[in-house]
Motif scaffolding. Structure first.
Motif, PDB file in Angstrom:
ATOM      1  N   ILE A   1     111.184  -1.060  17.382  1.00 49.49           N
ATOM      2  CA  ILE A   1     111.477   0.128  18.195  1.00 49.49           C
ATOM      3  C   ILE A   1     112.359   1.100  17.429  1.00 49.49           C
ATOM      4  N   GLN A   2     111.871   2.321  17.276  1.00 47.37           N
ATOM      5  CA  GLN A   2     112.639   3.420  16.703  1.00 47.37           C
ATOM      6  C   GLN A   2     112.763   4.536  17.746  1.00 47.37           C
TER       7      GLN A   2
ATOM      8  N   GLU B   1     112.316  -5.738  18.579  1.00 52.25           N
ATOM      9  CA  GLU B   1     113.320  -5.559  17.529  1.00 52.25           C
ATOM     10  C   GLU B   1     113.848  -4.124  17.559  1.00 52.25           C
ATOM     11  N   LEU B   2     115.129  -3.993  17.771  1.00 54.64           N
ATOM     12  CA  LEU B   2     115.789  -2.690  17.841  1.00 54.64           C
ATOM     13  C   LEU B   2     116.185  -2.268  16.429  1.00 54.64           C
TER      14      LEU B   2
ATOM     15  N   SER C   1     110.208 -12.629  27.157  1.00 56.30           N
ATOM     16  CA  SER C   1     110.530 -11.517  26.256  1.00 56.30           C
ATOM     17  C   SER C   1     112.010 -11.565  25.873  1.00 56.30           C
ATOM     18  N   HIS C   2     112.339 -10.939  24.761  1.00 54.45           N
ATOM     19  CA  HIS C   2     113.725 -10.922  24.302  1.00 54.45           C
ATOM     20  C   HIS C   2     113.934  -9.751  23.349  1.00 54.45           C
ATOM     21  N   PHE C   3     115.209  -9.456  23.085  1.00 52.59           N
ATOM     22  CA  PHE C   3     115.587  -8.391  22.165  1.00 52.59           C
ATOM     23  C   PHE C   3     116.179  -8.998  20.906  1.00 52.59           C
ATOM     24  N   SER C   4     115.799  -8.441  19.758  1.00 52.64           N
ATOM     25  CA  SER C   4     116.350  -8.887  18.485  1.00 52.64           C
ATOM     26  C   SER C   4     116.765  -7.672  17.671  1.00 52.64           C
ATOM     27  N   SER C   5     117.659  -7.902  16.703  1.00 54.97           N
ATOM     28  CA  SER C   5     118.098  -6.800  15.851  1.00 54.97           C
ATOM     29  C   SER C   5     118.965  -7.324  14.711  1.00 54.97           C
TER      30      SER C   5
ATOM     31  N   GLU D   1     125.733  -4.432  17.222  1.00 51.25           N
ATOM     32  CA  GLU D   1     126.200  -3.540  18.268  1.00 51.25           C
ATOM     33  C   GLU D   1     125.099  -3.210  19.283  1.00 51.25           C
ATOM     34  N   LEU D   2     123.855  -3.200  18.840  1.00 51.06           N
ATOM     35  CA  LEU D   2     122.750  -2.940  19.763  1.00 51.06           C
ATOM     36  C   LEU D   2     122.533  -4.124  20.696  1.00 51.06           C
TER      37      LEU D   2
END
Length: 240
Positions: free
Chosen positions: A40-41, A112-113, A137-141, A145-146
């Motif tokens: 994700i941008q 992915e952020l 689902s999940h968020f990765s980076s 800080e994100l």
């Protein structure tokens, strides 16, 4: 039969279709992936797009950063590899479009952020307030800080920190807002697996090709493989 670990198709089934495209996501379904990884941008006007690179040169032949373009501009750029983009009608999907696809197919997504969000946190905060994602689902980076923002605004979402060689494993227990560690397969070693186990965190590994001997008997804390080749892993794990 081997212990089955969920397979996430990297940028969709990117070994077989154009990365981060709806075609790649559909191919991941065909090849028996359990989920998809996307990048994700953020545009200049705070619209989230599914695209890996900060700069558009590689896939759009436009030497501009995505954060310097409006959503209207980004939707007008044709995407493709080398000269093939001249014949392409493919454009950059928005995060909203991919969420709709995921919900329709009940397909978990690893979101992915990317770096453009670091300077524009408002964009992800506004989305977090309303977003609904399929189970699993999940968020990765790479950007801690994100992930702190994700946990603050939506604590029910799983967060995964993508580690680099500079990561201090001895401080892993300090990352209370992190549920899971994402690491390149070179970190599939007893030392790092034990560190995560002691810190009560799971692991997913990327760069998996299906050739790895540990796929059939993974460590208990491994909760996902991230791969360009979901079909190979499905076969390796004896999925029917």
């Amino acid at each position: 039969m081997s212990n089955y670990v969920p397979i996430f198709a990297h940028r969709g089934a990117s070994a077989y279709a154009f990365e981060n495209s709806i075609e790649a996501l559909n191919e991941a379904l065909v090849l028996q992936a359990d989920g998809v990884e996307i990048d994700i941008q953020c545009s200049k006007d705070n619209i989230l797009f599914v695209f890996h690179d900060l700069n558009l040169k590689r896939l759009a032949d436009i030497n501009k950063n995505i954060v310097d373009c409006t959503a209207e501009e980004l939707k007008g750029y044709r995407l493709g590899r080398n000269f093939l983009r001249r014949f392409s009608k493919r454009t950059m999907p928005t995060f909203e479009e991919v969420i709709s696809w995921a919900l329709e197919h009940r397909m978990p997504i690893n979101v992915e952020l990317k770096e453009s969000l670091v300077g524009q946190p408002t964009s992800i905060i506004e989305v977090l307030k309303i977003i609904q994602l399929p189970d699993g689902s999940h968020f990765s980076s790479f950007h801690n800080e994100l992930l702190q923002l994700v946990k603050k605004h939506r604590p029910e979402f799983e967060t995964a920190l993508i580690i680099t060689k500079k990561f201090n494993w001895e401080e892993l227990h300090l990352y209370s807002h992190i549920d899971t560690i994402h690491a390149h397969k070179k970190y599939y070693k007893t030392r790092f697996l034990k560190a995560c186990e002691n810190a009560n965190k799971n692991m997913r590994f990327y760069g998996i090709t299906g050739e790895e001997n540990y796929i059939e008997d993974p460590h208990p804390i491994v909760t996902g493989w991230i791969t360009d080749y979901p079909d190979r892993l499905a076969k390796k794990q004896n999925r029917q």
